[in-house]
Design a protein around this motif. Structure first.
Motif, PDB file in Angstrom:
ATOM      1  N   THR A  61    -173.004  49.909  72.786  1.00  0.00           N
ATOM      2  CA  THR A  61    -172.444  50.808  72.233  1.00  0.00           C
ATOM      3  C   THR A  61    -172.867  52.199  72.337  1.00  0.00           C
ATOM      4  N   ALA A  62    -171.916  53.240  72.296  1.00  0.00           N
ATOM      5  CA  ALA A  62    -172.384  54.464  72.314  1.00  0.00           C
ATOM      6  C   ALA A  62    -171.332  55.270  71.154  1.00  0.00           C
ATOM      7  N   GLY A  63    -171.567  56.073  70.435  1.00  0.00           N
ATOM      8  CA  GLY A  63    -170.769  56.716  69.440  1.00  0.00           C
ATOM      9  C   GLY A  63    -169.791  55.579  68.923  1.00  0.00           C
ATOM     10  N   ASP A  64    -168.376  55.897  68.895  1.00  0.00           N
ATOM     11  CA  ASP A  64    -167.471  54.842  68.580  1.00  0.00           C
ATOM     12  C   ASP A  64    -166.999  53.863  69.386  1.00  0.00           C
ATOM     13  N   VAL A  65    -167.688  53.852  70.664  1.00  0.00           N
ATOM     14  CA  VAL A  65    -167.028  52.795  71.604  1.00  0.00           C
ATOM     15  C   VAL A  65    -168.041  51.794  71.848  1.00  0.00           C
ATOM     16  N   GLY A  90    -175.529  60.389  72.770  1.00  0.00           N
ATOM     17  CA  GLY A  90    -174.356  59.586  72.833  1.00  0.00           C
ATOM     18  C   GLY A  90    -173.974  58.869  74.074  1.00  0.00           C
ATOM     19  N   THR A  91    -174.865  58.466  74.670  1.00  0.00           N
ATOM     20  CA  THR A  91    -174.849  57.798  76.003  1.00  0.00           C
ATOM     21  C   THR A  91    -175.460  56.392  76.004  1.00  0.00           C
ATOM     22  N   GLY A 167    -177.757  47.872  93.864  1.00  0.00           N
ATOM     23  CA  GLY A 167    -177.797  48.178  92.408  1.00  0.00           C
ATOM     24  C   GLY A 167    -176.676  49.234  92.106  1.00  0.00           C
ATOM     25  N   ALA A 168    -176.528  49.178  91.038  1.00  0.00           N
ATOM     26  CA  ALA A 168    -175.555  50.350  90.428  1.00  0.00           C
ATOM     27  C   ALA A 168    -175.563  50.533  89.071  1.00  0.00           C
ATOM     28  N   THR A 169    -175.378  51.853  88.697  1.00  0.00           N
ATOM     29  CA  THR A 169    -175.580  52.402  87.241  1.00  0.00           C
ATOM     30  C   THR A 169    -174.258  53.057  86.909  1.00  0.00           C
ATOM     31  N   THR A 170    -173.605  52.779  85.947  1.00  0.00           N
ATOM     32  CA  THR A 170    -172.766  53.732  85.096  1.00  0.00           C
ATOM     33  C   THR A 170    -173.013  54.000  83.772  1.00  0.00           C
ATOM     34  N   VAL A 171    -172.816  55.341  83.348  1.00  0.00           N
ATOM     35  CA  VAL A 171    -173.277  55.661  82.001  1.00  0.00           C
ATOM     36  C   VAL A 171    -172.035  55.923  81.205  1.00  0.00           C
ATOM     37  N   LEU A 172    -172.084  55.114  80.253  1.00  0.00           N
ATOM     38  CA  LEU A 172    -170.901  55.542  78.971  1.00  0.00           C
ATOM     39  C   LEU A 172    -171.328  56.658  78.227  1.00  0.00           C
ATOM     40  N   GLY A 173    -170.327  57.641  78.105  1.00  0.00           N
ATOM     41  CA  GLY A 173    -170.804  58.804  77.185  1.00  0.00           C
ATOM     42  C   GLY A 173    -169.814  59.073  76.380  1.00  0.00           C
TER      43      GLY A 173
END
Length: 266
Positions: A61-65, A90-91, A167-173
Motif C-alpha cells: 500500500t502507498a497512498g490510496d493505491v 508516498g512510495t 533480482g528486480a525492484t519496482t517502486v510504487l509511487g
C-alpha cells in the motif's frame, strides 16, 4: 400345634431368598454389550502431510493505491519478495529475489491492483495507475525484468528468457509534486515545479502523475505546450531543482521542444 407349610409355599420362599442373594451380588453398573478391546487394536490412520503454499501473497500500500503481489513457489519462510515502504514519500519499493525470476522459477510473480481503477502500461516500461482515466500513481520500470500486462488490473514480472536474473525492484509511487509556484521568469509567467524523487525517476508513469496533480490544482496548466515542456524536463533534466513551465511558449511539438532544451521561443 402349628400347621406345616405347603410344598408351594416352600418353593416360593426359596426363590425369594435366591433373588435377594443374587441382587446383593449384582454389579453396581451394567456391563455394556459388545466386543472387548484388545491391546493389538488397529492404530488410527496417519494425518495427511500439509500441502506446501502455492505462493507468498504480500499486500503493498502507498497512498490510496493497494496492490497484492503473489510469487509462485514461495512460502511464508521464503517469500522471495520484500517491500520497503516510505509513507512520507508516498512510495513502496517491491524487490523480487533472483529465485522468483528466471527459467527455473515456479512461475512469474504477479501484481494485482486491488484498490480499484486500472493499470496502464507505458511504452518505456513503467505502468500507471488510473482511476476514472486520471493518474493516481504508478510503478517505475524495473531493471532486469519487465512488467507485462495480463489484463486491466494484473501484471506479470518477467525476466528476459534465458537470462540469469539477480533480482528486480519496482517502486510504487503515489505523489508526484512537492510544490508548484507561479512567478515571472525569462520574460513571462512561469510555473516552477518541484517533482518528487519518485516522479523524477519513474519515467512516463511519473510524468502522468505530475501532470494530473498540476492540472487538478490549476486548470490553466492544461495546454499542449506546458505538457511538452514537462515531458522534456523529465527526460532531459530530471535532476534540475525545478522544472520551469511557461504557458506563453509556442506549441511546436515535443521533438522541437526538446531540441530547444525545453524552452521553445516564438
Amino acid at each position: 400345634m402349628h400347621p406345616r407349610p405347603s410344598r408351594a409355599a416352600l418353593t416360593l420362599a426359596v426363590v425369594a431368598s435366591l433373588g435377594t442373594a443374587l441382587g446383593a451380588c449384582a454389579p453396581a453398573t451394567p456391563v455394556p454389550a459388545g466386543p472387548t478391546a484388545t491391546a493389538d487394536a488397529s492404530p488410527a490412520p496417519p494425518r495427511p502431510t500439509p500441502t506446501p503454499a502455492a505462493g507468498a501473497r504480500v499486500v503493498v500500500t502507498a497512498g490510496d493505491v493497494t496492490l497484492e503481489v503473489t510469487v509462485p513457489g514461495a512460502s511464508d519462510d521464503d517469500p522471495r519478495v520484500t517491500v520497503d515502504r516510505d509513507d512520507d514519500a508516498g512510495t513502496a519499493a517491491i524487490t523480487f529475489a533472483a529465485a522468483a525470476l528466471g527459467d527455473d522459477a515456479a512461475g512469474p510473480p504477479r501484481i494485482a491492483l486491488t484498490s480499484g481503477g486500472t493499470l496502464a502500461p507505458r511504452p518505456d516500461g513503467s505502468v500507471g495507475v488510473r482511476a476514472g482515466g486520471t493518474a493516481t500513481g504508478g510503478l517505475a520500470a524495473p531493471r532486469g525484468a519487465r512488467l507485462v500486462a495480463v489484463d486491466d488490473t494484473h501484471l506479470e514480472v518477467r525476466a528476459p528468457a534465458g537470462s540469469d536474473p539477480t533480482g528486480a525492484t519496482t517502486v510504487l509511487g503515489t505523489e508526484g509534486v512537492r510544490s508548484a509556484d507561479w512567478g515571472d521568469r525569462e520574460g513571462g509567467r512561469s510555473l516552477a515545479v518541484d517533482a518528487t524523487a519518485w516522479a523524477r525517476g519513474a519515467g512516463q508513469a511519473g510524468v502522468d502523475l505530475v501532470w494530473a496533480e498540476l492540472v487538478a490544482e490549476d486548470p490553466e496548466v492544461d495546454t499542449t505546450t506546458m505538457h511538452d515542456q514537462l515531458e522534456c524536463h523529465a527526460i532531459g533534466a530530471p535532476d534540475k531543482a525545478t522544472w520551469n513551465l511557461e504557458p506563453w511558449r509556442p506549441d511546436v511539438g515535443l521533438v522541437a521542444t526538446m531540441a530547444a532544451r525545453c524552452n521553445p521561443t516564438p
